[in-house]
Design an enzyme around this catalytic site. Structure first.
Site, PDB file in Angstrom:
ATOM      1  N   PHE A 187      15.497   1.329  13.072  1.00  0.00           N
ATOM      2  CA  PHE A 187      14.490   2.291  12.999  1.00  0.00           C
ATOM      3  C   PHE A 187      13.268   1.915  13.672  1.00  0.00           C
ATOM      4  O   PHE A 187      12.954   0.754  13.606  1.00  0.00           O
ATOM      5  CB  PHE A 187      13.831   2.523  11.570  1.00  0.00           C
ATOM      6  CG  PHE A 187      12.988   3.397  11.106  1.00  0.00           C
ATOM      7  CD1 PHE A 187      13.202   4.735  11.055  1.00  0.00           C
ATOM      8  CD2 PHE A 187      11.710   2.837  11.232  1.00  0.00           C
ATOM      9  CE1 PHE A 187      12.223   5.822  10.786  1.00  0.00           C
ATOM     10  CE2 PHE A 187      10.595   3.976  10.755  1.00  0.00           C
ATOM     11  CZ  PHE A 187      11.040   5.271  10.891  1.00  0.00           C
ATOM     12  N   THR A 229      -5.569   4.814   2.790  1.00  0.00           N
ATOM     13  CA  THR A 229      -4.405   4.026   2.598  1.00  0.00           C
ATOM     14  C   THR A 229      -3.781   3.074   3.540  1.00  0.00           C
ATOM     15  O   THR A 229      -4.363   3.332   4.650  1.00  0.00           O
ATOM     16  CB  THR A 229      -3.087   5.264   2.173  1.00  0.00           C
ATOM     17  OG1 THR A 229      -2.024   4.100   1.861  1.00  0.00           O
ATOM     18  CG2 THR A 229      -2.979   6.037   3.336  1.00  0.00           C
ATOM     19  N   LYS A 233     -11.483   0.298   4.782  1.00  0.00           N
ATOM     20  CA  LYS A 233     -11.706   0.996   3.613  1.00  0.00           C
ATOM     21  C   LYS A 233     -13.272   0.930   3.187  1.00  0.00           C
ATOM     22  O   LYS A 233     -13.918   1.848   3.316  1.00  0.00           O
ATOM     23  CB  LYS A 233     -10.922   0.630   2.582  1.00  0.00           C
ATOM     24  CG  LYS A 233      -9.546   0.883   2.734  1.00  0.00           C
ATOM     25  CD  LYS A 233      -8.581   0.730   1.478  1.00  0.00           C
ATOM     26  CE  LYS A 233      -7.198   1.198   1.678  1.00  0.00           C
ATOM     27  NZ  LYS A 233      -6.555   1.088   0.372  1.00  0.00           N
ATOM     28  N   ASP A 244      -7.217   5.487  -2.929  1.00  0.00           N
ATOM     29  CA  ASP A 244      -6.181   4.544  -2.378  1.00  0.00           C
ATOM     30  C   ASP A 244      -5.147   5.574  -2.814  1.00  0.00           C
ATOM     31  O   ASP A 244      -5.105   6.600  -3.599  1.00  0.00           O
ATOM     32  CB  ASP A 244      -5.905   3.521  -3.246  1.00  0.00           C
ATOM     33  CG  ASP A 244      -4.852   2.717  -2.998  1.00  0.00           C
ATOM     34  OD1 ASP A 244      -4.630   2.744  -1.632  1.00  0.00           O
ATOM     35  OD2 ASP A 244      -4.216   2.033  -3.746  1.00  0.00           O
ATOM     36  N   LYS A 245      -3.914   5.413  -1.926  1.00  0.00           N
ATOM     37  CA  LYS A 245      -2.874   6.196  -2.270  1.00  0.00           C
ATOM     38  C   LYS A 245      -1.732   5.659  -3.256  1.00  0.00           C
ATOM     39  O   LYS A 245      -1.453   6.163  -4.291  1.00  0.00           O
ATOM     40  CB  LYS A 245      -2.116   6.753  -0.905  1.00  0.00           C
ATOM     41  CG  LYS A 245      -1.015   7.658  -1.154  1.00  0.00           C
ATOM     42  CD  LYS A 245      -0.290   8.059   0.231  1.00  0.00           C
ATOM     43  CE  LYS A 245       0.568   6.734   0.498  1.00  0.00           C
ATOM     44  NZ  LYS A 245       2.019   6.786  -0.345  1.00  0.00           N
ATOM     45  N   ASP A 286      -0.891   2.949   4.301  1.00  0.00           N
ATOM     46  CA  ASP A 286       0.468   3.465   4.350  1.00  0.00           C
ATOM     47  C   ASP A 286       0.602   4.148   5.884  1.00  0.00           C
ATOM     48  O   ASP A 286      -0.551   4.352   6.306  1.00  0.00           O
ATOM     49  CB  ASP A 286       0.879   4.177   3.069  1.00  0.00           C
ATOM     50  CG  ASP A 286       2.439   4.079   2.901  1.00  0.00           C
ATOM     51  OD1 ASP A 286       3.165   3.649   3.819  1.00  0.00           O
ATOM     52  OD2 ASP A 286       2.464   4.301   1.764  1.00  0.00           O
TER      53      ASP A 286
END
Lengths: 345, 1115
Positions: B557, B691, B808, B418-419, B693
């Site tokens: 953003f 991850t 995962k 995992d990060k 992310d």
């Protein structure tokens, strides 16, 4: 940061730092490298070779005569094949010649030998199948005279067997002690009549019985029968000359295609006549030396290449060293950063 | 058993999910607060829902004994011993049933106690979770109940910082706007705060009484494991009005495991409880993991079982061949009874077969299992005791949850990590900023000075001029203003990031941790963002004056533009547009500024693994601003393609910028993470990062931890790319690129000099992955997977981003089941990693700051990622060496033990006569030869642990189960057979040919057996001594001690008439044997002959083909 945390006295779950728990007990680390083992190989080889030669020499000094009498006494053998003839007497005589004097008379003993005996677990079967030939050894100093060689049945058993393990039932009279018991099926006489002259050798204490009860491990076996009593003519062992065995042939073997025979043998410190140990020792010693020599050869041959390799290795290491230094330089930047970061805490 | 039902239920769900079948199969209806809907509404069939209990334990108090026994006897070896024991009880066998019954009982008892204890711990953990208090509303009052009593339909109140006890539909919050902030860090690893929205119609119900008066039903899909998908609708009944229907999405669903942040309290209604929550569904059933060693062991066991059966068969057949002669079948001294003759031949033969089985059954060592269990159990303590793996900061040491996998740690080929929280500390840190080519490092500023980094590249002037100074301050202001950070007031203290400067203790919260880091960084540079008040942003400048800027517009953003802007009006009336974003999206829009210098700095930082952002500005005149306003307004009110139009407007506005500088933020890597990854890669392990992310962040981390190097060619397999080309094309293109180099790759990969050549890194995201995993309609489903695997195999590092927890696990499974069947290890710290931790061969949990779910579900837990290095390279290596020797040695010593017994049958008419005495049969494995190997398997260190750490490539020596390959196994078996032949025929030749005592007395069968046994015990013990490379006093003690114990025992056993024995066959046998010179000679000879071949083989192999390990041993 670490320092700070520690000084705050964090309750540490830190395990005990014993050498055992950290797997750092002081230890000796031997490796089986050629260099370390070679001396051992040479010594072992030398020891084995010398032991082997010694054993062979000692085995050679043993005198042994072996006579198989199953075929010689073929009449008796046939008689015994039929169970109905079981109680008939049958004797036969086996003449033989001892070419040279057998020394060490004290320990000279004839062995009894039979083949293809099957030991079966319940000891009743073992006792039942007890060997019951009787063998008399006679010496003919000349063609007319016949002297019975005195044979001893004592000390042919283990002392502990005779004195501790085997015991007769407590009674004044052996036959009354065994009253109410039947003799084993194939015995000609009951156990209390095995040796009626010597009460020390009767009943369960009978030496032949005890010897028989020490069951042989292998189908071909020798059991100790008698030792020669060193008196008179035989004080120095059996002199060279003509002999004969007088055998009362009772124990049937041809039924199961067995053979039996008598062995006259001397013994030395290394036992009877066998070249097995000596031979094995010699061969092993020789093999060890061979292995040691070849390993030395390989070692010397490899030494060149190894030193070449290690040279190369050293170069590689130097390169790695250089790279590492570069790494250190790079990391030192980050280190500055880290310390910078820490000072604000 | 509820657990099993749940498991199968989960499995079907997972199957359904994996198959891509996402349609609404079934629905459930929940009455909010258990209030029946008013009559007239649709009638619903009431369903039964589970309570909110989480069950991870396997047994209950009642079913423990039967279930555990059943489980244990499912193990082939245990069942075998049970059968042997029963056979011994039933038929008349040469050996006593005690000889196998006692060890079996011991094994079963020890295992049962161990498993019972482990399950008890699980019960305790479950109870702690199920009993934690939950607030919920009953009749308008707040009631505290245990979590497990929660039912579907209950209205729950959750306070700030608490975790949600089950999956809730968000009804209302203490915030006026009906939002709340949630961190799902323990679910998907994203630590940022996410905003959830209460149901529009219910957000007004803000007190307990209000909420109790709510009358509504919720209709939603049955639970499914995808965290980001939810479909449902709510009916709110109002008096006399028609019910209002509103659709519900995942933004209304608060998941169990997530926790509430920055919101005082919320109300929600439970819809999924217990094992049906999405978190629980993402757990996979805890199947028992078996190590490769155990699999090899079972394979060897089957070989030995075959040997055993064939031995028994051969002997039975030969027995009847032998007995076909009547004089042998019934010798005159041992005639059979009538009953014996009448017995059925087949029955007799079968009984004989069983008896032979019993006689030889010791070849499969029952004690091996005990020893292996003990070794694993005791051995795991060395892991927990290791002070190198103890983290002083957190005061945590390593935890071992399953000791069954110690040796698997030495076999790992793939690591899935995992990060967030594992590789990184999940802690953004402002590292530096570069203004017009001058580098500022904020940390040094705490001394009150700004020190330009003298080591920087292309530094032009280190003393900025007046305009430089101005630019600098503008840059800092830009950072202070251009963000969406919220400030949390004091008082609300929770786990959110605190500003390091405690005197001004304000807490910044943002959906992006980078922004927090930037604002904090600027604070250290002298500009503190205070708050947003009445649309005015307040900041404290270096002179401690408060500056106020009116916030005019925020150009938010998005990941396509990869930048954001704010438009503010300063106190002086000037209007500024500040823009910050990724370098690639800023540079093209810049017209002014020291672009080249900043660009080179940015590139430098990116390589260092820092996350870089560029900052630019432009000054707007009032007219320009009006124009901008107009532009934005038209875009915002557009009914169609609003997003696109907004984007276009933003694009138009963010032009002609003046570049100010760049920032560098670091998601601080865990200590020594890069070092660890490098070592693991050197050890031949492939490291994958999985991850949730986003890609850029993850890629930066990969660079920072040296997973991707400067010369790594990064291949992308992302949604963006697939949108451009078809998946098919992308895959083929990639595989072509990779395969072009693969020829040279495989050849050189062993040299370890991979730095010089091209290596590939692959980046793939979750969406692309699910496309690959999805079976194609054409039926050739495996096709994409194969190509994908082929690409992966040739990449030195793979990064998978945007992964759902189950994905995962899917990745891990994909690799696990690929054709090489590599050993996988998964490491992670959050609940989102649990499924992959469970899926991988070895699951390692990092004991995280948030939650211990990963640690609890893992096989091993370590405090920091860096500890993985010692865990694998040292402990894994040691345990593999130890257990493989243990297994091989056990089989070897039992071949040595039983093969003479087999040979002896040829010399005793196949009468099942045992060669050894019962005491020797029983004690051989239990006491004469057990302790040395146990101690060896706990203590052995063939090289020092420092050496293993220093030289990771040694790990390759044991890769692919090297010490338990068939070749090695056959070598050991042949060695055992050879030794057995030497023992037996050595003793045979000695005793056959001569009287061996000085007085001519003879030896019987028990002496023969004892002689063989003595040589046997000495040989196998000395063989172990030869293999021992780490002689501590304990090894000396057990090895020499066992030999001495054997001698002492034999002297005692034969020295006394034991009154309780029915036979005295061993009486004085041992002592008589030792009184003979030739026997001594023979013992020495046979031991040496047995050991010599092995020694010679070892030395020659070491000389001619040394392994890397042996090379290091030499130095």
């Amino acid at each position: 940061m670490k320092m700070k945390n520690n000084s705050q006295g964090l309750p540490s779950r830190m395990p005990d730092n014993t050498a055992f728990r950290q797997q750092r007990l002081p230890a000796w680390s031997p490796y089986l490298t050629a260099w370390a083992v070679l001396p051992g190989f040479f010594t072992t080889g030398a020891f084995f070779l010398s032991m082997g030669i010694l054993l062979i020499l000692s085995a050679k000094s043993v005198k042994e005569i072996e006579i198989t009498y199953t075929d010689i006494c073929s009449d008796c053998s046939k008689l015994r094949e039929n169970a109905s003839n079981f109680y008939k007497e049958c004797t036969c005589s086996v003449p033989f010649f001892i070419p040279e004097k057998m020394p060490n008379v004290e320990n000279c003993a004839p062995f009894q030998r039979a083949s293809n005996e099957i030991p079966i677990a319940p000891c009743g079967a073992i006792a039942n199948s007890m060997f019951n030939d009787t063998i008399l050894l006679s010496y003919y100093p000349n063609s007319t005279t016949r002297i019975n060689v005195p044979l001893l049945s004592s000390e042919i058993t283990w002392w502990t067997d005779k004195h501790v393990k085997f015991q007769n039932p407590e009674s004044r009279n052996l036959s009354s002690a065994f009253a109410g018991t039947a003799k084993p099926l194939y015995w000609t006489k009951p156990v209390y009549q095995l040796d009626q002259e010597n009460p020390e050798n009767n009943g369960f204490l009978n030496n032949d019985f005890i010897v028989w009860m020490r069951v042989a491990a292998l189908p071909t076996f020798k059991n100790l029968y008698r030792r020669i009593h060193r008196i008179g003519h035989f004080a120095d062992g059996l002199p060279a000359g003509d002999y004969s065995f007088d055998i009362s042939y009772n124990f049937p073997v041809t039924i199961f295609k067995g053979k039996k025979g008598v062995v006259l043998s001397t013994v030395t410190w290394s036992g009877g006549k066998s070249f097995f140990l000596g031979g094995a020792y010699t061969v092993t010693g020789a093999m060890t030396w061979l292995a040691a020599f070849s390993m030395t050869a390989i070692h010397l041959k490899l030494k060149k290449t190894i030193s070449f390799q290690s040279l190369k290795l050293a170069k590689v290491k130097a390169k790695v060293e250089r790279d590492k230094r570069r790494d250190v330089f790079r990391t030192s930047n980050t280190w500055v950063r880290t310390t910078g970061r820490d000072c604000r805490d | 058993m509820a657990g099993t039902i749940d498991c199968s239920f989960i499995r079907t769900l997972i199957n359904r999910y994996c198959a891509g079948e996402e349609n609404w199969v079934d629905s459930r209806t929940i009455y909010v607060g258990h209030k029946e809907p008013p009559p007239g509404a649709e009638a619903y069939i009431p369903q039964k829902y589970p309570d909110n209990r989480i069950v991870s334990s396997k047994y209950t108090f009642w079913n423990f004994i039967p279930k555990n026994l059943f489980e244990q006897f499912r193990r082939i070896a245990n069942f075998y011993f049970l059968i042997i024991f029963l056979v011994q009880l039933i038929i008349d066998t040469p050996t006593s049933p005690v000889t196998s019954g006692l060890p079996l009982f011991f094994v079963i008892a020890v295992t049962a106690i161990k498993q019972g204890y482990e399950d008890w711990l699980r019960h305790k953990a479950d109870n702690a979770m199920n009993q934690c208090p939950v607030h919920f509303i009953q009749h308008g009052k707040l009631v505290r109940k245990q979590s497990r009593n929660l039912r579907v339909g209950d209205i729950v109140m959750v306070n700030d910082g608490e975790t949600f006890p089950c999956d809730l539909i968000f009804l209302s919050s203490s915030r006026e706007d009906g939002t709340c902030y949630v961190t799902t860090a323990s679910l998907d690893g994203e630590s940022s705060h996410k905003t959830y929205y209460a149901v529009q119609e219910t957000k007004g119900f803000q007190t307990e009484e209000d909420i109790d008066s709510l009358h509504a039903t919720i209709e939603c899909e049955q639970p499914q494991p995808d965290l980001y998908k939810f479909v449902g609708r709510v009916h709110v009944y109002q008096e006399r009005n028609d019910p209002i229907v509103r659709s519900l999405g995942s933004e209304n669903l608060l998941l169990r495991g997530a926790s509430l942040k920055n919101t005082e309290k919320i109300f929600g209604v439970a819809i999924y409880t217990g094992m049906e929550t999405k978190m629980a569904l993402n757990y996979q059933s805890k199947s028992q993991k078996r190590s490769v060693v155990e699999k090899s062991m079972n394979a060897f066991l089957i070989v030995y079982l075959c040997i055993l059966i064939s031995k028994a068969l051969i002997n039975t057949v030969l027995k009847y061949v032998w007995q076909s002669d009547p004089f042998r079948d019934e010798p005159w001294f041992n005639q059979k009874t009538e009953a014996e003759r009448q017995r059925n031949l087949f029955l007799r033969a079968f009984t004989d077969f069983l008896a032979f089985m019993v006689l030889f059954n010791y070849i499969i060592p029952v004690s091996m299992y005990v020893t292996v269990e003990m070794q694993k159990f005791l051995g795991s303590y060395f892991i927990t005791w290791d002070e190198d793996m103890f983290d002083e900061e957190t005061g945590e040491g390593p935890l071992v949850n399953t000791s069954d996998l110690n040796e698997e740690l030495g076999q790992v080929e793939y690591i899935f990590t995992d990060k967030t929280g594992t590789l990184t500390e999940n802690n953004m840190e402002f590292i530096e900023c570069c203004i017009e080519g001058n580098v500022y490092v904020p940390h040094v500023i705490c001394n009150g000075q700004i020190l330009p980094d003298s080591g920087g590249i292309d530094m032009i002037d280190s003393s900025p001029g007046v305009s430089g100074k101005e630019r600098e301050e503008l840059f800092f202001r830009a950072l202070c203003l251009c963000h969406t950070v919220q400030v949390k007031d004091d008082g609300f203290v929770d786990g959110a990031k605190k500003s390091p400067d405690s005197s001004r203790s304000c807490i910044y919260i943002s959906s992006s941790p980078d922004e927090v880091a930037l604002v904090e960084g600027v604070q250290r540079l002298g500009f503190t963002y205070l708050r947003l008040k009445d649309n005015y942003m307040e900041l404290l400048n270096r002179d401690n004056d408060i500056e106020r800027y009116e916030l005019l517009e925020i150009l938010t953003f998005d990941s396509v533009r990869r930048r954001m802007s704010v438009i503010v009006r300063s106190a002086t009336g000037d209007i500024y547009l500040f823009c910050k974003g990724a370098d690639s999206s800023i540079f093209p829009r810049v017209t002014e500024g020291k672009v080249d210098q900043i660009r080179s700095r940015v590139e430098h930082n990116a390589v260092e693994g820092l996350r870089t952002l560029c900052v630019a500005y432009k000054k707007l005149s009032q007219e320009e601003y009006d124009e901008v306003c107009e532009l934005l307004h038209t875009a915002r009110v557009a009914l169609q393609e609003r997003e696109k139009k907004l984007g276009e407007a933003y694009d138009h506005i963010e032009t002609n910028l003046i570049l100010l500088g760049a920032t560098a933020v670091e998601d601080r890597l865990q200590e020594k993470a890069a070092d660890t990854i490098e070592a693991l890669q050197k050890a031949g392990i492939k490291v994958w990062v999985l991850t949730g992310d986003k890609m850029e962040t993850a890629a930066a981390t990969c660079y920072a931890c040296k997973l991707f190097r400067r010369n790594t060619q990064v291949l992308e397999l992302t949604t963006k790319k697939i949108e451009e080309q078809s998946l098919h094309d992308v895959l083929f293109e990639l595989s072509k690129t990779v395969l072009r180099h693969s020829g040279s790759m495989t050849r050189d990969s062993f040299s370890g000099l991979s730095a010089d050549m091209q290596d590939f890194g692959l980046i793939i995201d979750g969406a692309a992955l699910s496309l690959i995993m999805k079976p194609r309609q054409t039926g050739s489903s495996g096709n994409y997977r194969e190509i994908f695997l082929e690409i992966c195999r040739n990449c030195s590092a793979v990064l998978c981003c945007r992964m759902a927890p189950l994905q995962k696990a899917q990745i891990v499974k994909l690799i696990k089941l690929s054709k090489e069947h590599p050993i996988t290890l998964a490491i992670g710290d959050g609940a989102n990693d649990v499924s992959m931790i469970l899926e991988a061969h070895v699951g390692i949990g990092v004991i995280g700051k948030e939650g211990r779910q990963a640690a609890r579900n893992s096989d091993y837990a370590i405090p920091k990622f860096k500890h993985l290095k010692k865990m694998l390279l040292v402990h894994g290596h040691f345990y593999y060496i130890r257990i493989s020797e243990l297994v091989q040695y056990f089989f070897y010593k039992n071949v040595c033990f039983i093969f003479p017994q087999f040979l002896y049958q040829f010399f005793c008419g196949f009468s099942q006569q045992p060669l050894y005495d019962t005491a020797y049969l029983t004690l051989y494995n239990i006491s004469f030869t057990s302790l040395p190997i146990l101690m060896y398997s706990l203590m052995e260190q063939h090289v020092t642990s420092d050496m293993l750490k220093r030289d990771p490539s040694l790990y390759r020596d044991i890769a692919k189960n090297a010490l338990l390959r068939w070749r090695v196994f056959i070598y050991w078996t042949f060695l055992g057979v050879f030794d057995a032949l030497v023992f037996f025929f050595g003793a045979y030749l000695l005793l056959e040919n001569m009287a061996v005592t000085i007085n001519g007395q003879v030896f019987g069968n028990w002496t023969f057996g004892t002689l063989v046994f003595t040589v046997l015990v000495f040989t196998v013990t000395l063989k172990l001594a030869l293999d021992t490379h780490y002689w501590t006093w304990i090894n000396h003690f057990v090895i020499w001690g066992s030999l001495i114990f054997y001698i002492v025992f034999s002297l005692l056993w034969g020295g006394i008439i034991w009154p309780f024995l029915s036979y005295q066959r061993m009486y004085f046998v041992f002592i008589q044997m030792l009184s003979s010179g030739p026997v001594w000679m023979c013992i020495i000879l046979l031991i040496i002959i047995s050991l010599l071949p092995d020694i010679i083989k070892k030395i020659l192999c070491r000389q001619l083909w040394p392994t890397a390990t042996e090379r290091t041993q030499r130095t």
